[in-house]
Motif scaffolding. Structure first.
Motif, PDB file in Angstrom:
ATOM      1  N   PHE A   1       0.827  -1.209   0.000  1.00 43.59           N
ATOM      2  CA  PHE A   1       0.000   0.000   0.000  1.00 43.59           C
ATOM      3  C   PHE A   1       0.864   1.262   0.000  1.00 43.59           C
ATOM      4  CE2 PHE A   1      -3.846  -2.121   2.297  1.00 43.59           C
ATOM      5  CZ  PHE A   1      -4.066  -2.900   1.177  1.00 43.59           C
ATOM      6  N   LYS A   2       1.940   1.240   0.788  1.00 42.66           N
ATOM      7  CA  LYS A   2       2.845   2.403   0.847  1.00 42.66           C
ATOM      8  C   LYS A   2       3.484   2.653  -0.513  1.00 42.66           C
ATOM      9  CE  LYS A   2       4.109   2.208   5.787  1.00 42.66           C
ATOM     10  NZ  LYS A   2       3.313   1.108   6.296  1.00 42.66           N
ATOM     11  N   LEU A   3       3.973   1.590  -1.147  1.00 41.88           N
ATOM     12  CA  LEU A   3       4.595   1.708  -2.464  1.00 41.88           C
ATOM     13  C   LEU A   3       3.587   2.191  -3.507  1.00 41.88           C
ATOM     14  CD1 LEU A   3       6.744  -1.576  -2.524  1.00 41.88           C
ATOM     15  CD2 LEU A   3       7.622   0.774  -2.423  1.00 41.88           C
ATOM     16  N   TYR A   4       2.382   1.681  -3.397  1.00 39.01           N
ATOM     17  CA  TYR A   4       1.310   2.026  -4.338  1.00 39.01           C
ATOM     18  C   TYR A   4       0.972   3.518  -4.243  1.00 39.01           C
ATOM     19  CZ  TYR A   4      -3.151   1.316  -6.847  1.00 39.01           C
ATOM     20  OH  TYR A   4      -4.182   1.355  -7.759  1.00 39.01           O
ATOM     21  N   ALA A   5       0.783   3.995  -3.023  1.00 32.12           N
ATOM     22  CA  ALA A   5       0.458   5.409  -2.816  1.00 32.12           C
ATOM     23  C   ALA A   5       1.593   6.313  -3.280  1.00 32.12           C
ATOM     24  CB  ALA A   5       0.151   5.657  -1.340  1.00 32.12           C
ATOM     25  N   GLU A   6       2.822   5.844  -3.057  1.00 36.42           N
ATOM     26  CA  GLU A   6       3.996   6.619  -3.467  1.00 36.42           C
ATOM     27  C   GLU A   6       4.126   6.660  -4.987  1.00 36.42           C
ATOM     28  OE1 GLU A   6       8.794   6.101  -3.000  1.00 36.42           O
ATOM     29  OE2 GLU A   6       7.568   5.567  -1.265  1.00 36.42           O
ATOM     30  N   LYS A   7       3.900   5.521  -5.631  1.00 39.64           N
ATOM     31  CA  LYS A   7       4.037   5.454  -7.087  1.00 39.64           C
ATOM     32  C   LYS A   7       3.083   6.421  -7.789  1.00 39.64           C
ATOM     33  CE  LYS A   7       3.641   2.425 -11.100  1.00 39.64           C
ATOM     34  NZ  LYS A   7       3.560   1.042 -11.610  1.00 39.64           N
TER      35      LYS A   7
END
Length: 347
Positions: A80-86
Protein backbone atom coordinates in the motif's frame (compact mmCIF):
# COMPACT_ATOMS: atom_id res chain seq x y z
CA UNK A 1 -13.86 23.01 -3.05
CA UNK A 2 -12.61 19.55 -3.97
CA UNK A 3 -14.19 17.29 -6.57
CA UNK A 4 -13.91 14.30 -4.21
CA UNK A 5 -12.92 13.41 -0.69
CA UNK A 6 -12.10 9.74 -0.08
CA UNK A 7 -12.36 8.63 3.54
CA UNK A 8 -10.07 5.66 4.19
CA UNK A 9 -6.59 4.93 2.79
CA UNK A 10 -6.56 1.12 2.69
CA UNK A 11 -7.15 -1.00 -0.43
CA UNK A 12 -10.63 0.40 -1.18
CA UNK A 13 -9.63 4.05 -0.91
CA UNK A 14 -6.40 3.53 -2.86
CA UNK A 15 -8.13 1.67 -5.71
CA UNK A 16 -10.72 4.45 -5.97
CA UNK A 17 -7.98 7.09 -5.91
CA UNK A 18 -6.27 5.38 -8.86
CA UNK A 19 -9.31 5.78 -11.11
CA UNK A 20 -10.17 9.29 -9.90
CA UNK A 21 -6.62 10.43 -10.63
CA UNK A 22 -6.75 8.85 -14.08
CA UNK A 23 -9.93 10.82 -14.75
CA UNK A 24 -8.25 14.07 -13.63
CA UNK A 25 -10.36 14.86 -10.57
CA UNK A 26 -9.16 17.05 -7.72
CA UNK A 27 -9.34 14.95 -4.54
CA UNK A 28 -7.75 14.07 -1.21
CA UNK A 29 -7.71 10.87 0.86
CA UNK A 30 -8.30 11.22 4.61
CA UNK A 31 -7.32 8.50 7.09
CA UNK A 32 -7.37 8.43 10.89
CA UNK A 33 -4.22 6.28 11.22
CA UNK A 34 -0.60 7.43 11.52
CA UNK A 35 0.62 5.48 8.49
CA UNK A 36 -0.68 3.84 5.34
CA UNK A 37 -1.40 0.15 5.90
CA UNK A 38 -2.09 0.57 9.63
CA UNK A 39 -5.40 -1.29 9.40
CA UNK A 40 -3.37 -4.38 8.45
CA UNK A 41 -0.40 -3.77 10.73
CA UNK A 42 -2.73 -3.56 13.72
CA UNK A 43 -3.87 -7.18 13.27
CA UNK A 44 -2.21 -10.18 14.92
CA UNK A 45 1.44 -10.86 14.13
CA UNK A 46 1.11 -14.17 12.26
CA UNK A 47 -1.73 -13.04 9.97
CA UNK A 48 -1.34 -13.98 6.31
CA UNK A 49 -3.65 -13.48 3.35
CA UNK A 50 -5.74 -16.43 2.17
CA UNK A 51 -5.17 -15.27 -1.39
CA UNK A 52 -1.83 -15.78 -3.19
CA UNK A 53 0.04 -12.94 -4.88
CA UNK A 54 -1.56 -13.27 -8.30
CA UNK A 55 -5.00 -12.48 -6.84
CA UNK A 56 -3.92 -9.44 -4.82
CA UNK A 57 -3.20 -6.83 -7.49
CA UNK A 58 -4.61 -3.32 -7.15
CA UNK A 59 -5.23 -1.46 -10.44
CA UNK A 60 -2.09 -0.24 -12.19
CA UNK A 61 0.49 -2.00 -10.01
CA UNK A 62 0.97 -5.72 -9.33
CA UNK A 63 1.66 -7.05 -5.85
CA UNK A 64 5.48 -7.34 -5.65
CA UNK A 65 5.88 -11.03 -4.74
CA UNK A 66 6.32 -14.28 -6.61
CA UNK A 67 3.26 -16.17 -7.85
CA UNK A 68 1.80 -18.54 -5.27
CA UNK A 69 3.13 -16.60 -2.26
CA UNK A 70 0.70 -15.85 0.60
CA UNK A 71 1.67 -12.37 1.82
CA UNK A 72 2.00 -11.37 5.48
CA UNK A 73 0.23 -8.35 6.93
CA UNK A 74 3.50 -6.38 6.75
CA UNK A 75 3.92 -7.17 3.05
CA UNK A 76 0.38 -5.94 2.40
CA UNK A 77 1.02 -2.69 4.29
CA UNK A 78 4.30 -2.14 2.43
CA UNK A 79 2.52 -2.72 -0.89
CA UNK A 80 0.00 0.00 0.00
CA UNK A 81 2.85 2.40 0.85
CA UNK A 82 4.59 1.71 -2.46
CA UNK A 83 1.31 2.03 -4.34
CA UNK A 84 0.46 5.41 -2.82
CA UNK A 85 4.00 6.62 -3.47
CA UNK A 86 4.04 5.45 -7.09
CA UNK A 87 0.84 7.31 -7.98
CA UNK A 88 1.59 10.26 -5.66
CA UNK A 89 -1.88 10.36 -4.13
CA UNK A 90 -2.70 13.36 -1.89
CA UNK A 91 -3.16 11.69 1.51
CA UNK A 92 -3.79 13.35 4.86
CA UNK A 93 -3.09 10.99 7.78
CA UNK A 94 -3.92 11.44 11.48
CA UNK A 95 -7.28 12.82 10.37
CA UNK A 96 -10.37 11.36 12.00
CA UNK A 97 -13.58 12.32 10.22
CA UNK A 98 -16.30 12.96 12.80
CA UNK A 99 -19.20 13.82 10.50
CA UNK A 100 -20.30 14.08 6.88
CA UNK A 101 -23.30 16.20 5.95
CA UNK A 102 -24.72 17.68 2.78
CA UNK A 103 -26.31 21.05 2.09
CA UNK A 104 -27.69 21.58 -1.40
CA UNK A 105 -24.91 20.25 -3.66
CA UNK A 106 -21.99 20.54 -1.20
CA UNK A 107 -20.67 17.96 1.26
CA UNK A 108 -19.18 19.21 4.53
CA UNK A 109 -16.59 16.85 5.99
CA UNK A 110 -15.79 17.65 9.60
CA UNK A 111 -12.59 16.35 11.17
CA UNK A 112 -11.08 16.89 14.62
CA UNK A 113 -9.00 19.70 13.11
CA UNK A 114 -11.00 21.38 10.35
CA UNK A 115 -13.97 21.35 8.01
CA UNK A 116 -13.50 20.47 4.34
CA UNK A 117 -15.85 20.82 1.37
CA UNK A 118 -16.33 18.56 -1.62
CA UNK A 119 -18.77 17.95 -4.44
CA UNK A 120 -18.61 14.19 -3.87
CA UNK A 121 -17.56 11.80 -1.09
CA UNK A 122 -16.35 8.19 -1.25
CA UNK A 123 -16.59 6.23 2.01
CA UNK A 124 -13.84 3.59 2.00
CA UNK A 125 -13.65 2.79 5.71
CA UNK A 126 -14.29 -0.93 5.25
CA UNK A 127 -16.64 -3.22 7.21
CA UNK A 128 -14.67 -3.56 10.47
CA UNK A 129 -15.62 -0.66 12.74
CA UNK A 130 -16.61 -1.51 16.30
CA UNK A 131 -15.15 -4.69 17.85
CA UNK A 132 -18.07 -6.64 19.31
CA UNK A 133 -17.88 -8.43 22.66
CA UNK A 134 -20.94 -10.00 24.36
CA UNK A 135 -22.25 -7.65 27.08
CA UNK A 136 -21.65 -10.20 29.87
CA UNK A 137 -17.89 -9.69 29.50
CA UNK A 138 -18.36 -6.94 32.12
CA UNK A 139 -19.44 -9.56 34.67
CA UNK A 140 -16.14 -11.46 34.40
CA UNK A 141 -13.67 -11.04 37.27
CA UNK A 142 -10.86 -8.56 36.62
CA UNK A 143 -8.28 -11.28 37.31
CA UNK A 144 -9.21 -12.78 33.92
CA UNK A 145 -7.35 -11.13 31.03
CA UNK A 146 -9.75 -10.30 28.17
CA UNK A 147 -8.86 -9.09 24.68
CA UNK A 148 -10.74 -8.79 21.38
CA UNK A 149 -9.08 -10.27 18.31
CA UNK A 150 -8.84 -6.72 16.93
CA UNK A 151 -6.17 -5.99 19.57
CA UNK A 152 -4.64 -9.46 19.83
CA UNK A 153 -1.05 -9.71 18.55
CA UNK A 154 0.41 -12.99 19.87
CA UNK A 155 0.28 -15.37 22.88
CA UNK A 156 2.89 -13.29 24.74
CA UNK A 157 0.08 -10.85 25.60
CA UNK A 158 -1.62 -13.51 27.69
CA UNK A 159 -0.93 -14.20 31.35
CA UNK A 160 0.03 -17.64 32.65
CA UNK A 161 -2.81 -20.12 32.76
CA UNK A 162 -5.63 -21.55 30.69
CA UNK A 163 -7.28 -19.69 27.81
CA UNK A 164 -10.69 -19.51 26.16
CA UNK A 165 -11.00 -18.55 22.49
CA UNK A 166 -14.51 -17.49 21.47
CA UNK A 167 -15.50 -17.36 17.80
CA UNK A 168 -15.75 -19.88 14.96
CA UNK A 169 -14.60 -17.73 12.06
CA UNK A 170 -11.21 -17.69 10.35
CA UNK A 171 -9.77 -15.41 13.04
CA UNK A 172 -11.05 -17.61 15.86
CA UNK A 173 -9.56 -20.81 14.51
CA UNK A 174 -6.23 -19.22 13.56
CA UNK A 175 -5.88 -17.73 17.04
CA UNK A 176 -6.98 -21.02 18.63
CA UNK A 177 -4.26 -22.78 16.62
CA UNK A 178 -1.62 -20.31 17.79
CA UNK A 179 -2.58 -20.20 21.47
CA UNK A 180 -3.06 -23.96 21.84
CA UNK A 181 0.40 -24.46 20.32
CA UNK A 182 1.83 -22.93 23.52
CA UNK A 183 0.73 -26.16 25.29
CA UNK A 184 -1.62 -24.41 27.70
CA UNK A 185 -5.11 -25.80 28.23
CA UNK A 186 -7.26 -24.00 25.67
CA UNK A 187 -11.03 -24.05 25.56
CA UNK A 188 -12.82 -23.30 22.31
CA UNK A 189 -16.27 -21.73 22.22
CA UNK A 190 -18.15 -21.83 18.94
CA UNK A 191 -19.47 -24.13 16.24
CA UNK A 192 -17.26 -27.10 15.39
CA UNK A 193 -19.24 -28.33 12.37
CA UNK A 194 -17.74 -25.69 10.10
CA UNK A 195 -17.01 -26.19 6.43
CA UNK A 196 -13.27 -26.16 5.73
CA UNK A 197 -11.66 -25.48 2.34
CA UNK A 198 -7.96 -26.11 1.59
CA UNK A 199 -5.79 -23.32 0.22
CA UNK A 200 -4.75 -25.59 -2.64
CA UNK A 201 -6.60 -28.33 -4.55
CA UNK A 202 -5.16 -30.60 -7.26
CA UNK A 203 -2.07 -28.42 -7.57
CA UNK A 204 -4.02 -25.18 -8.01
CA UNK A 205 -4.84 -22.53 -5.42
CA UNK A 206 -8.40 -22.33 -4.15
CA UNK A 207 -8.67 -18.84 -5.64
CA UNK A 208 -7.71 -20.22 -9.08
CA UNK A 209 -10.69 -22.57 -8.83
CA UNK A 210 -12.90 -19.74 -7.60
CA UNK A 211 -11.91 -17.64 -10.61
CA UNK A 212 -12.43 -20.46 -13.11
CA UNK A 213 -15.86 -21.36 -11.74
CA UNK A 214 -16.97 -17.73 -11.44
CA UNK A 215 -17.58 -18.14 -7.70
CA UNK A 216 -16.23 -14.64 -6.98
CA UNK A 217 -18.24 -13.01 -9.79
CA UNK A 218 -21.84 -13.84 -8.95
CA UNK A 219 -23.85 -10.71 -8.16
CA UNK A 220 -25.40 -10.56 -4.68
CA UNK A 221 -28.75 -10.06 -6.43
CA UNK A 222 -28.49 -13.27 -8.47
CA UNK A 223 -30.03 -16.54 -7.26
CA UNK A 224 -26.68 -18.22 -6.72
CA UNK A 225 -25.18 -15.05 -5.22
CA UNK A 226 -27.98 -14.92 -2.63
CA UNK A 227 -27.42 -18.60 -1.83
CA UNK A 228 -23.67 -18.08 -1.30
CA UNK A 229 -24.23 -14.90 0.71
CA UNK A 230 -26.75 -16.57 3.03
CA UNK A 231 -24.66 -19.69 3.63
CA UNK A 232 -22.06 -20.01 6.38
CA UNK A 233 -18.67 -18.73 5.31
CA UNK A 234 -16.15 -21.59 5.12
CA UNK A 235 -12.86 -21.65 7.00
CA UNK A 236 -10.00 -21.43 4.51
CA UNK A 237 -6.60 -23.09 4.88
CA UNK A 238 -6.85 -23.98 8.58
CA UNK A 239 -6.92 -27.64 9.68
CA UNK A 240 -9.82 -27.26 12.11
CA UNK A 241 -10.17 -31.00 12.72
CA UNK A 242 -6.51 -31.36 13.75
CA UNK A 243 -6.64 -28.32 16.05
CA UNK A 244 -9.79 -29.53 17.82
CA UNK A 245 -8.27 -33.01 18.26
CA UNK A 246 -5.30 -31.72 20.29
CA UNK A 247 -5.19 -33.11 23.82
CA UNK A 248 -5.01 -29.61 25.33
CA UNK A 249 -7.99 -28.26 23.33
CA UNK A 250 -11.56 -28.70 24.56
CA UNK A 251 -14.63 -27.54 22.62
CA UNK A 252 -17.35 -26.30 24.99
CA UNK A 253 -20.04 -25.00 22.64
CA UNK A 254 -21.49 -21.50 22.79
CA UNK A 255 -20.52 -19.18 25.65
CA UNK A 256 -23.76 -18.19 27.37
CA UNK A 257 -22.98 -16.08 30.43
CA UNK A 258 -20.42 -15.32 33.13
CA UNK A 259 -20.20 -14.39 36.77
CA UNK A 260 -16.87 -13.64 38.41
CA UNK A 261 -14.42 -16.39 37.49
CA UNK A 262 -17.14 -18.77 36.27
CA UNK A 263 -17.80 -18.90 32.52
CA UNK A 264 -21.04 -20.69 31.52
CA UNK A 265 -21.03 -22.54 28.21
CA UNK A 266 -23.39 -24.99 26.51
CA UNK A 267 -21.26 -27.92 27.67
CA UNK A 268 -20.11 -26.92 31.14
CA UNK A 269 -19.25 -24.23 33.63
CA UNK A 270 -15.55 -23.36 33.64
CA UNK A 271 -13.74 -21.75 36.56
CA UNK A 272 -10.06 -22.14 35.65
CA UNK A 273 -9.78 -19.63 32.79
CA UNK A 274 -7.14 -16.90 33.06
CA UNK A 275 -7.40 -15.49 29.51
CA UNK A 276 -10.19 -14.90 27.01
CA UNK A 277 -9.75 -13.91 23.36
CA UNK A 278 -13.00 -12.67 21.83
CA UNK A 279 -12.89 -13.37 18.07
CA UNK A 280 -16.51 -12.29 17.93
CA UNK A 281 -16.47 -9.94 14.97
CA UNK A 282 -17.47 -6.33 14.50
CA UNK A 283 -20.49 -4.07 14.22
CA UNK A 284 -20.75 -1.42 11.48
CA UNK A 285 -20.76 2.26 12.43
CA UNK A 286 -22.05 4.77 9.89
CA UNK A 287 -23.85 7.02 12.37
CA UNK A 288 -21.44 9.88 11.61
CA UNK A 289 -22.92 10.28 8.10
CA UNK A 290 -25.92 12.60 8.32
CA UNK A 291 -29.19 11.41 6.77
CA UNK A 292 -27.80 8.05 5.59
CA UNK A 293 -30.30 5.25 4.97
CA UNK A 294 -29.22 1.97 6.57
CA UNK A 295 -30.25 -1.66 6.16
CA UNK A 296 -31.48 -3.74 9.12
CA UNK A 297 -27.86 -4.94 9.49
CA UNK A 298 -26.60 -1.38 9.92
CA UNK A 299 -24.94 -1.07 6.51
CA UNK A 300 -25.69 1.72 4.00
CA UNK A 301 -28.42 1.20 1.44
CA UNK A 302 -26.76 1.34 -1.96
CA UNK A 303 -26.67 -0.15 -5.44
CA UNK A 304 -23.15 -1.29 -6.32
CA UNK A 305 -21.74 1.40 -4.02
CA UNK A 306 -24.02 4.20 -5.23
CA UNK A 307 -26.00 5.48 -2.24
CA UNK A 308 -29.42 7.11 -2.16
CA UNK A 309 -27.68 10.46 -1.54
CA UNK A 310 -26.44 11.95 -4.80
CA UNK A 311 -22.64 12.25 -4.82
CA UNK A 312 -22.11 9.83 -1.89
CA UNK A 313 -20.45 6.52 -2.73
CA UNK A 314 -19.30 3.42 -0.84
CA UNK A 315 -16.54 0.93 -1.58
CA UNK A 316 -14.95 -1.87 0.43
CA UNK A 317 -18.14 -3.20 2.01
CA UNK A 318 -18.71 -6.97 2.22
CA UNK A 319 -20.67 -8.15 -0.82
CA UNK A 320 -20.74 -4.62 -2.24
CA UNK A 321 -21.58 -6.43 -5.49
CA UNK A 322 -19.99 -9.91 -5.42
CA UNK A 323 -18.12 -12.21 -3.03
CA UNK A 324 -14.94 -10.85 -4.65
CA UNK A 325 -15.74 -7.36 -3.34
CA UNK A 326 -14.23 -8.37 0.00
CA UNK A 327 -10.89 -9.44 -1.49
CA UNK A 328 -7.78 -7.37 -2.10
CA UNK A 329 -7.72 -8.22 -5.81
CA UNK A 330 -11.47 -7.87 -6.29
CA UNK A 331 -11.72 -4.28 -5.11
CA UNK A 332 -10.54 -2.93 -8.47
CA UNK A 333 -13.71 -4.17 -10.20
CA UNK A 334 -15.90 -2.18 -7.81
CA UNK A 335 -13.66 0.88 -8.10
CA UNK A 336 -13.78 0.74 -11.91
CA UNK A 337 -17.57 0.42 -11.89
CA UNK A 338 -17.94 3.44 -9.59
CA UNK A 339 -15.48 5.45 -11.66
CA UNK A 340 -17.41 4.67 -14.87
CA UNK A 341 -20.71 5.48 -13.16
CA UNK A 342 -19.34 8.83 -11.99
CA UNK A 343 -18.01 9.66 -15.46
CA UNK A 344 -21.41 8.92 -17.00
CA UNK A 345 -23.21 10.99 -14.37
CA UNK A 346 -20.97 14.02 -14.79
CA UNK A 347 -20.75 13.85 -18.57
Amino acid sequence: MLDFIIIGAAQAGLAMAYYLKQAGYNFIILDKEEEIGASWLNRWDSLKLFTPTEFNHLPGMDFPSEKGHYPSKTEVANYFKLYAEKFDFPIQLNTLVTSVSKEKSTFFITTEKEELKAKNVVIATGPFHIPYTPPFYKKIDKSVFQIHSNFYKNPLQLQEGNALVVGAGDSGFQILDEISSTNRKTYFSGATDVKVLPQELLGKTLWWWFSKTGFLSFSKDSWIGKKINNSKQPIIGTDVKEILSRTNVEAVGKTLDAEGEIISTEEKEISDIKNIVWATGYRPNFGWIDGLELTKDGYPKHKRGVSNTKGLYFIGLPWLHTRGSATLGGIKNDAKYLSDFIENQIS
